[in-house]
Design a protein around this motif. Structure first.
Motif, mmCIF file in Angstrom:
data_model
loop_
_atom_site.group_PDB
_atom_site.id
_atom_site.type_symbol
_atom_site.label_atom_id
_atom_site.label_comp_id
_atom_site.label_asym_id
_atom_site.label_seq_id
_atom_site.Cartn_x
_atom_site.Cartn_y
_atom_site.Cartn_z
ATOM 1 N N GLY A 139 0.803 -1.217 0.000
ATOM 2 C CA GLY A 139 0.000 0.000 0.000
ATOM 3 C C GLY A 139 0.835 1.265 0.000
ATOM 4 N N THR A 140 0.153 2.411 0.072
ATOM 5 C CA THR A 140 0.856 3.697 0.011
ATOM 6 C C THR A 140 1.689 3.950 1.275
ATOM 7 O OG1 THR A 140 -1.154 4.779 0.826
ATOM 8 C CG2 THR A 140 -0.801 4.808 -1.545
ATOM 9 N N ALA A 141 1.328 3.301 2.386
ATOM 10 C CA ALA A 141 2.074 3.491 3.644
ATOM 11 C C ALA A 141 3.166 2.432 3.819
ATOM 12 C CB ALA A 141 1.112 3.447 4.824
ATOM 13 N N SER A 142 3.503 1.709 2.739
ATOM 14 C CA SER A 142 4.400 0.545 2.894
ATOM 15 C C SER A 142 5.797 0.923 3.402
ATOM 16 C CB SER A 142 4.512 -0.240 1.585
ATOM 17 O OG SER A 142 5.022 0.571 0.562
ATOM 18 N N GLU A 143 6.311 2.094 3.007
ATOM 19 C CA GLU A 143 7.665 2.466 3.444
ATOM 20 C C GLU A 143 7.721 2.644 4.955
ATOM 21 O OE1 GLU A 143 9.296 5.753 1.291
ATOM 22 O OE2 GLU A 143 9.007 4.778 -0.649
ATOM 23 N N SER A 144 6.763 3.369 5.508
ATOM 24 C CA SER A 144 6.771 3.557 6.967
ATOM 25 C C SER A 144 6.370 2.272 7.691
ATOM 26 C CB SER A 144 5.879 4.725 7.386
ATOM 27 O OG SER A 144 4.650 4.705 6.726
ATOM 28 N N LEU A 145 5.555 1.412 7.035
ATOM 29 C CA LEU A 145 5.214 0.112 7.635
ATOM 30 C C LEU A 145 6.453 -0.767 7.778
ATOM 31 C CD1 LEU A 145 1.814 -0.760 5.939
ATOM 32 C CD2 LEU A 145 2.214 -0.728 8.389
ATOM 33 N N TYR A 146 7.310 -0.759 6.747
ATOM 34 C CA TYR A 146 8.563 -1.531 6.839
ATOM 35 C C TYR A 146 9.367 -1.110 8.060
ATOM 36 C CZ TYR A 146 8.613 -4.104 2.409
ATOM 37 O OH TYR A 146 8.353 -5.002 1.400
ATOM 38 N N GLY A 147 9.512 0.199 8.249
ATOM 39 C CA GLY A 147 10.300 0.698 9.380
ATOM 40 C C GLY A 147 9.702 0.309 10.717
ATOM 41 N N ALA A 148 8.377 0.493 10.844
ATOM 42 C CA ALA A 148 7.702 0.176 12.111
ATOM 43 C C ALA A 148 7.777 -1.316 12.412
ATOM 44 C CB ALA A 148 6.249 0.634 12.048
ATOM 45 N N CYS A 149 7.580 -2.147 11.394
ATOM 46 C CA CYS A 149 7.605 -3.597 11.611
ATOM 47 C C CYS A 149 9.011 -4.098 11.937
ATOM 48 C CB CYS A 149 7.078 -4.328 10.374
ATOM 49 S SG CYS A 149 5.338 -4.040 10.092
ATOM 50 N N GLU A 150 10.010 -3.554 11.248
ATOM 51 C CA GLU A 150 11.402 -3.937 11.553
ATOM 52 C C GLU A 150 11.728 -3.637 13.013
ATOM 53 O OE1 GLU A 150 13.633 -5.523 9.968
ATOM 54 O OE2 GLU A 150 13.209 -5.372 7.828
ATOM 55 N N ALA A 151 11.227 -2.502 13.502
ATOM 56 C CA ALA A 151 11.529 -2.094 14.877
ATOM 57 C C ALA A 151 10.757 -2.913 15.909
ATOM 58 C CB ALA A 151 11.210 -0.613 15.046
ATOM 59 N N MET A 152 9.515 -3.299 15.585
ATOM 60 C CA MET A 152 8.635 -3.901 16.595
ATOM 61 C C MET A 152 8.550 -5.418 16.554
ATOM 62 S SD MET A 152 5.395 -1.308 16.477
ATOM 63 C CE MET A 152 5.563 0.447 16.677
ATOM 64 N N PHE A 153 8.863 -6.037 15.423
ATOM 65 C CA PHE A 153 8.652 -7.487 15.284
ATOM 66 C C PHE A 153 9.543 -8.305 16.222
ATOM 67 C CE2 PHE A 153 9.757 -11.616 13.456
ATOM 68 C CZ PHE A 153 8.503 -12.180 13.331
ATOM 69 N N PHE A 171 -0.787 1.934 13.081
ATOM 70 C CA PHE A 171 -1.135 3.312 13.426
ATOM 71 C C PHE A 171 0.050 4.269 13.297
ATOM 72 C CE2 PHE A 171 -5.226 2.557 16.064
ATOM 73 C CZ PHE A 171 -5.956 2.621 14.886
ATOM 74 N N SER A 172 1.240 3.826 13.723
ATOM 75 C CA SER A 172 2.387 4.732 13.619
ATOM 76 C C SER A 172 2.742 4.979 12.155
ATOM 77 C CB SER A 172 3.589 4.179 14.384
ATOM 78 O OG SER A 172 4.042 2.999 13.789
ATOM 79 N N SER A 173 2.384 4.043 11.266
ATOM 80 C CA SER A 173 2.697 4.199 9.846
ATOM 81 C C SER A 173 1.683 5.059 9.104
ATOM 82 C CB SER A 173 2.778 2.827 9.176
ATOM 83 O OG SER A 173 3.740 2.031 9.825
ATOM 84 N N VAL A 174 0.386 4.817 9.364
ATOM 85 C CA VAL A 174 -0.621 5.596 8.631
ATOM 86 C C VAL A 174 -0.614 7.072 9.060
ATOM 87 C CG1 VAL A 174 -2.105 3.616 8.139
ATOM 88 C CG2 VAL A 174 -2.567 5.026 10.151
ATOM 89 N N ASP A 175 -0.106 7.357 10.260
ATOM 90 C CA ASP A 175 0.030 8.751 10.688
ATOM 91 C C ASP A 175 1.088 9.484 9.860
ATOM 92 O OD1 ASP A 175 -1.904 8.462 12.554
ATOM 93 O OD2 ASP A 175 -0.573 8.397 14.300
ATOM 94 N N ARG A 176 1.943 8.732 9.188
ATOM 95 C CA ARG A 176 2.998 9.330 8.353
ATOM 96 C C ARG A 176 2.647 9.278 6.863
ATOM 97 N NH1 ARG A 176 5.117 7.418 12.942
ATOM 98 N NH2 ARG A 176 6.876 8.535 13.859
ATOM 99 N N ASP A 177 1.407 8.899 6.555
ATOM 100 C CA ASP A 177 0.972 8.801 5.160
ATOM 101 C C ASP A 177 -0.409 9.444 5.029
ATOM 102 O OD1 ASP A 177 0.738 7.944 2.448
ATOM 103 O OD2 ASP A 177 -0.448 6.244 3.122
ATOM 104 N N CYS A 178 -0.515 10.486 4.207
ATOM 105 C CA CYS A 178 -1.791 11.214 4.146
ATOM 106 C C CYS A 178 -2.839 10.516 3.282
ATOM 107 C CB CYS A 178 -1.562 12.641 3.639
ATOM 108 S SG CYS A 178 -0.872 12.709 1.995
ATOM 109 N N LEU A 179 -2.481 9.418 2.588
ATOM 110 C CA LEU A 179 -3.448 8.726 1.731
ATOM 111 C C LEU A 179 -4.092 7.518 2.413
ATOM 112 C CD1 LEU A 179 -1.533 8.845 -1.668
ATOM 113 C CD2 LEU A 179 -3.406 10.301 -0.938
#
Length: 204
Positions: A139-153, A171-179
């Motif tokens: 999805g459009t938030a995939s870049e920030s999702l990668y970062g959040a998941c790498e940190a939390m998994f 939630f931490s990822s979609v807050d960084r993506d306006c779409l």
């Protein structure tokens, strides 16, 4: 703007100990205008198998209908449900079939095998599979999702901890993506039960 970003989306699947979670946002937009805040991106194929489809919403709905048609034919012929690996191959084949005029979708598949082993996979719009042992995002938030998941998994999480981690990562990822955004939709699947939860997030 890419056609994949036209409606906006965020999808994540993560494995735990004999369980998995799949989550999405709930926004349907037309570029920066929000059209709906209760859009369903994740669909259940059978008790132990789910598919989430990011990308262009119209193509996602068409693709899901085609997949369910093929799965029902399989059930009639084989008298059993499709294994997650088999279903992933089916999705890949259907996408590759249309490679010269593709569905503008990026599916995320998550399921439990007969031995209760979690399987997750994503692919691009022409069906090139990407298998993972920890998490997949789309999805459009995939870049920030990668970062959040790498940190939390963490490996071998129990169902409740897995739910918590997936929700926080989403939630931490979609807050960084306006779409993408407007709450979350989470399924946590174990060998004995399926838990569905609707999350309330920032409504902006």
């Amino acid at each position: 703007m890419s056609i994949f970003e036209y409606n906006g989306s965020a999808l994540i699947a993560m494995v735990g100990k004999n369980c998995f979670a799949i989550a999405s946002d709930r926004r349907l937009g037309v570029q920066l205008q929000t059209v709906a805040t209760d859009f369903k991106r994740i669909n259940q194929v059978h008790d132990r198998l789910f598919i989430g489809i990011s990308g262009l919403a119209t193509d996602a709905q068409t693709l899901y209908q085609r997949l369910m048609f093929r799965h029902k034919l399989y059930q009639l012929r084989e008298e059993r449900d499709m294994k997650p690996e088999t279903f992933a191959s089916l999705v890949s084949a259907i996408l590759y079939e249309k490679r010269f005029g593709p569905y503008f979708c990026q599916p995320v598949i998550a399921g439990l095998s007969d031995e209760d082993r979690p399987f997750i996979c994503t692919m691009d719009s022409i069906g090139a599979k990407e298998l993972a042992k920890d998490f997949v995002v789309a999805g459009t938030a995939s870049e920030s999702l990668y970062g959040a998941c790498e940190a939390m998994f963490k490996p071998d999480m129990e169902a409740e901890e897995l739910f918590e981690i997936v929700s926080q990562a989403l939630f931490s990822s979609v807050d960084r993506d306006c779409l993408s955004g407007w709450g979350g939709h989470v399924f946590v699947v174990t060998p004995t039960e399926v838990k569905e939860r609707i999350l309330k997030g920032r409504m902006d």
